[in-house]
Design a protein around this motif. Sequence first.
Motif, PDB file in Angstrom:
ATOM      1  N   SER A   8      13.535  -0.084 -47.673  1.00  0.00           N
ATOM      2  CA  SER A   8      13.443   1.075 -48.559  1.00  0.00           C
ATOM      3  C   SER A   8      12.209   1.865 -48.198  1.00  0.00           C
ATOM      4  O   SER A   8      11.324   1.387 -47.512  1.00  0.00           O
ATOM      5  CB  SER A   8      13.377   0.628 -50.019  1.00  0.00           C
ATOM      6  OG  SER A   8      12.116   0.076 -50.301  1.00  0.00           O
ATOM      7  N   TYR A  10       9.841   2.489 -50.050  1.00  0.00           N
ATOM      8  CA  TYR A  10       8.690   1.901 -50.717  1.00  0.00           C
ATOM      9  C   TYR A  10       8.070   0.790 -49.876  1.00  0.00           C
ATOM     10  O   TYR A  10       6.890   0.533 -49.982  1.00  0.00           O
ATOM     11  CB  TYR A  10       9.084   1.373 -52.091  1.00  0.00           C
ATOM     12  CG  TYR A  10       9.808   2.420 -52.895  1.00  0.00           C
ATOM     13  CD1 TYR A  10       9.138   3.576 -53.287  1.00  0.00           C
ATOM     14  CD2 TYR A  10      11.134   2.294 -53.217  1.00  0.00           C
ATOM     15  CE1 TYR A  10       9.795   4.571 -53.999  1.00  0.00           C
ATOM     16  CE2 TYR A  10      11.794   3.284 -53.930  1.00  0.00           C
ATOM     17  CZ  TYR A  10      11.112   4.407 -54.311  1.00  0.00           C
ATOM     18  OH  TYR A  10      11.768   5.383 -55.001  1.00  0.00           O
ATOM     19  N   ASP A  11       8.872   0.102 -49.068  1.00  0.00           N
ATOM     20  CA  ASP A  11       8.354  -0.950 -48.217  1.00  0.00           C
ATOM     21  C   ASP A  11       7.404  -0.394 -47.166  1.00  0.00           C
ATOM     22  O   ASP A  11       6.580  -1.115 -46.637  1.00  0.00           O
ATOM     23  CB  ASP A  11       9.499  -1.701 -47.519  1.00  0.00           C
ATOM     24  CG  ASP A  11      10.378  -2.443 -48.505  1.00  0.00           C
ATOM     25  OD1 ASP A  11       9.873  -2.820 -49.585  1.00  0.00           O
ATOM     26  OD2 ASP A  11      11.558  -2.628 -48.199  1.00  0.00           O
ATOM     27  N   LYS A  65       7.203  -4.513 -54.849  1.00  0.00           N
ATOM     28  CA  LYS A  65       8.299  -3.614 -54.482  1.00  0.00           C
ATOM     29  C   LYS A  65       8.653  -2.746 -55.686  1.00  0.00           C
ATOM     30  O   LYS A  65       9.486  -3.118 -56.513  1.00  0.00           O
ATOM     31  CB  LYS A  65       9.514  -4.414 -54.024  1.00  0.00           C
ATOM     32  CG  LYS A  65       9.281  -5.150 -52.726  1.00  0.00           C
ATOM     33  CD  LYS A  65      10.549  -5.792 -52.232  1.00  0.00           C
ATOM     34  CE  LYS A  65      10.285  -6.442 -50.892  1.00  0.00           C
ATOM     35  NZ  LYS A  65      11.489  -7.037 -50.348  1.00  0.00           N
ATOM     36  N   SER A  67      10.451  -0.205 -56.176  1.00  0.00           N
ATOM     37  CA  SER A  67      11.844   0.209 -56.359  1.00  0.00           C
ATOM     38  C   SER A  67      12.690  -0.882 -57.006  1.00  0.00           C
ATOM     39  O   SER A  67      13.736  -0.605 -57.564  1.00  0.00           O
ATOM     40  CB  SER A  67      12.461   0.595 -55.013  1.00  0.00           C
ATOM     41  OG  SER A  67      12.509  -0.531 -54.156  1.00  0.00           O
ATOM     42  N   GLN A  68      12.218  -2.123 -56.954  1.00  0.00           N
ATOM     43  CA  GLN A  68      12.976  -3.239 -57.506  1.00  0.00           C
ATOM     44  C   GLN A  68      12.297  -3.870 -58.719  1.00  0.00           C
ATOM     45  O   GLN A  68      12.755  -4.879 -59.219  1.00  0.00           O
ATOM     46  CB  GLN A  68      13.175  -4.300 -56.426  1.00  0.00           C
ATOM     47  CG  GLN A  68      13.942  -3.795 -55.235  1.00  0.00           C
ATOM     48  CD  GLN A  68      13.997  -4.801 -54.103  1.00  0.00           C
ATOM     49  OE1 GLN A  68      13.526  -5.917 -54.217  1.00  0.00           O
ATOM     50  NE2 GLN A  68      14.580  -4.396 -52.992  1.00  0.00           N
ATOM     51  N   PRO A  83       2.848   0.272 -53.840  1.00  0.00           N
ATOM     52  CA  PRO A  83       2.612  -1.113 -54.235  1.00  0.00           C
ATOM     53  C   PRO A  83       1.117  -1.298 -54.494  1.00  0.00           C
ATOM     54  O   PRO A  83       0.292  -0.676 -53.833  1.00  0.00           O
ATOM     55  CB  PRO A  83       3.048  -1.918 -53.010  1.00  0.00           C
ATOM     56  CG  PRO A  83       3.940  -1.012 -52.241  1.00  0.00           C
ATOM     57  CD  PRO A  83       3.452   0.371 -52.507  1.00  0.00           C
TER      58      PRO A  83
END
Length: 93
Positions: A8, A10-11, A65, A67-68, A83
């Motif tokens: 993603s 975000y990673d 993360k 997004s999760q 993050p």
Amino acid sequence: MQSESDMSEYDEKKFVLPKSTKDLKACQQCGMVLTVEQWNREVECPNSCNASQTKLFSGMICVLKPSQSWVIRKLGNPKSIHPGLYAIDVQAD
């Protein structure tokens, strides 16, 4: 190894952590926690918030993360944050 479709956006963002546990301040808008020294070096919050910082906060969580993260959704923060370490409750100065 992750494929490009599994990664993603975000990673790929830089993980931002305070360099020590002394003199911490939190962004009043997103709650990101950094040291006073780190805030003095930053032009703005890594999450592009234009809010000032405060020492009046309680509790901290580490977001790996965004997004999760159900915690980020529960706190009402956007999923597009970096993050890092975040205050649970932030109060205005």
